[in-house]
Design an enzyme around this catalytic site. Sequence first.
Site, PDB file in Angstrom:
ATOM      1  N   GLU A 288       0.937  -1.180   0.139  1.00 11.76           N
ATOM      2  CA  GLU A 288       0.035  -0.128  -0.101  1.00 11.76           C
ATOM      3  C   GLU A 288       0.930   1.209  -0.015  1.00 11.76           C
ATOM      4  O   GLU A 288       2.085   1.166   0.250  1.00 11.76           O
ATOM      5  CB  GLU A 288      -0.964  -0.049   1.101  1.00 11.76           C
ATOM      6  CG  GLU A 288      -0.129  -0.319   2.666  1.00 11.76           C
ATOM      7  CD  GLU A 288       0.909   0.461   2.788  1.00 11.76           C
ATOM      8  OE1 GLU A 288       0.838   1.657   2.864  1.00 11.76           O
ATOM      9  OE2 GLU A 288       2.030  -0.227   3.271  1.00 11.76           O
TER      10      GLU A 288
ATOM     11  N   GLU B  60       4.846  -0.104   0.470  1.00 14.54           N
ATOM     12  CA  GLU B  60       4.628  -0.118  -0.706  1.00 14.54           C
ATOM     13  C   GLU B  60       4.788  -1.685  -1.484  1.00 14.54           C
ATOM     14  O   GLU B  60       4.995  -1.704  -2.610  1.00 14.54           O
ATOM     15  CB  GLU B  60       5.922   0.523  -1.530  1.00 14.54           C
ATOM     16  CG  GLU B  60       6.074   2.075  -1.298  1.00 14.54           C
ATOM     17  CD  GLU B  60       7.434   2.341  -2.005  1.00 14.54           C
ATOM     18  OE1 GLU B  60       8.129   1.509  -2.702  1.00 14.54           O
ATOM     19  OE2 GLU B  60       7.675   3.586  -1.777  1.00 14.54           O
TER      20      GLU B  60
END
Lengths: 359, 359
Positions: free
Chosen positions: B180, B325
């Site tokens: 994310e 990420e």
Amino acid sequence: MTPLSTKVVMESARGIVPPDELWRIRARQRLDTLTKPLGSLGRLEDLVAQLVAIRHGHVALPLSKAVYVFAADHGITAEGVSAYPSAVTHQMVLNFLAEGAAVNVLARLHGVTLHVVDVGVDANFNNIKGLLHRKVCYGTKNMLRDAAMTDEELSLALLVGAQLANEAVDAGLTMLAIGEMGIGNTTSASAITCALMGYSASLATGRGTGLDDAAHARKIATIEAILKRHFAAQTSPSPLEVLRCVGGLEIAAMTGMILAAARLRLAIVVDGFIATSAAALAVALEPKVQGSLIAGHRSEEPGHQLLLDSLALSPILNLQMRLGEGSGAVIAMPIIESAIALYSQMAIFATAGVSEASA
Amino acid sequence: MTPLSTKVVMESARGIVPPDELWRIRARQRLDTLTKPLGSLGRLEDLVAQLVAIRHGHVALPLSKAVYVFAADHGITAEGVSAYPSAVTHQMVLNFLAEGAAVNVLARLHGVTLHVVDVGVDANFNNIKGLLHRKVCYGTKNMLRDAAMTDEELSLALLVGAQLANEAVDAGLTMLAIGEMGIGNTTSASAITCALMGYSASLATGRGTGLDDAAHARKIATIEAILKRHFAAQTSPSPLEVLRCVGGLEIAAMTGMILAAARLRLAIVVDGFIATSAAALAVALEPKVQGSLIAGHRSEEPGHQLLLDSLALSPILNLQMRLGEGSGAVIAMPIIESAIALYSQMAIFATAGVSEASA
């Protein structure tokens, strides 16, 4: 007269310089410009800064890397210190050559060239292809009764590793992984750990490839007897004397390779307990070696953590492996390559249009 | 009337079956025939046995794998909980599309397809190419004052993830990594950890992308106020209510993806603290999900270890990363592939001529 082994070590270690701290600072500065929170890559940042410092900035991908697996037999197996018969050293070398062992699979997957080196296996390989024939002798003597090696055997084994490091540089390699195969060699690694660092045998002795409680207790008693036999009269025996009396031919070859590789500014990825015992000997012989070492993984052998602590090495992986063969060094390679790729390929704040943190 | 979000979850989770224990036993039996000491591959053996159990034996290499990075903004950033301005969510999505972020580098190096999903970024991407346009709304509301999402927003975000899991299977994928991007989302993850598991905010709250002591203390106080605002009257709020009140659109999408992916027998590699908060919600909604989860790494955020413990997940890597990420999930991929390669390519004792251990 200076022993031959001492001359070999002095030659191998001649002119070792530690990693360059200015390059390490430059690497840190570059890391802080990349589009990520400061320090958020954790250990990967330490790792690539170390590589930049070792290699003076030359850390391009793909890495040119190889793993050297040194094989030798151990006279101490006569005392029943291993779950496996000593013939397995020979059999596993053949398994390496047939591409069937764990290190073969990992090396293939991660693009690492595998070199298998016979330094002292108790078998004739004749001229079998794919093996580096560097046999010094047919294994060590039983160190419960005799020194494992003569000074000449030790010298020759050190030279095997040193010469291969030189050949590696000539072949353009920039990173070496170091591993071993030798039934009985956790007994040597434990004895080395105790003799170098003063630990008791019970602290530094594990179950090797899978001893039960009774066999583990016997192994500890055997190591206590070995230490008493060789070092009762010496409070701190010299590293070379430790290596000669309770080491192994593969451990000596790894020690020689580490000393020479550090001089040649190669990064050295060390495998588990036995390979790290060679690293500890190399550092004891020449402390400047330390900065060139990378610990691939933490093995389940209890002595390994003792050695890692003494060398101030933090292993990349902790997967509870206890296999040897260089497997724990090779499986760390994609993590090392990840660190290099991030360092060299990420965007920087100045050009990516990403805001930096508030001060 | 049943809330829409509940219907979405029930549909996504319909028919989840846990990994097959017979397949796990078969995998263990095969591992014990390989030319290595029993159990000596440690965590790699557990990992491949889990994959065999999830995939009913289908674990061939190369893995068909992708990472989904869900991006969304958080109204709570108005309270100063992050070291970065919330515009960085938008900027980092553009950085992903320009291939400049850490996850781009890692995905490229390890052969992982990267999908960037806008679930709720507070910016218009128009029809920019390379982005999966699944915007539910322009970020959550400030959860110090309101519920982060309406039930409809929550439902739509859950559906985004569930639908992408379905599309992943249609595209032939067998393993998903989940990550994310969302400035402010460690605040959501900490609040979720506290609300689901009863921890105090001070235990479950870290420094995110780099808060100093004073800002860290403010973040803890903010989370305490958020928990009081939404859950003071409830001793154990439902997982969906937790997600709606203090979650994020990207967290909801990850929760939806995990539920659907588990039903579709995909292995799910979870990234750090925020992704694991989605995993904890998915398991709270349907405990059968647990066996499909793999923790890629352990993040430096203190709440992450709390979640990992509660999920009985042992992370593959511990590199002190704290980036998000999906970076910690993608960097675990070569280790997962190593486990599969060893399982499927190593020689077995019976044919390799290697002696087994004495009993």
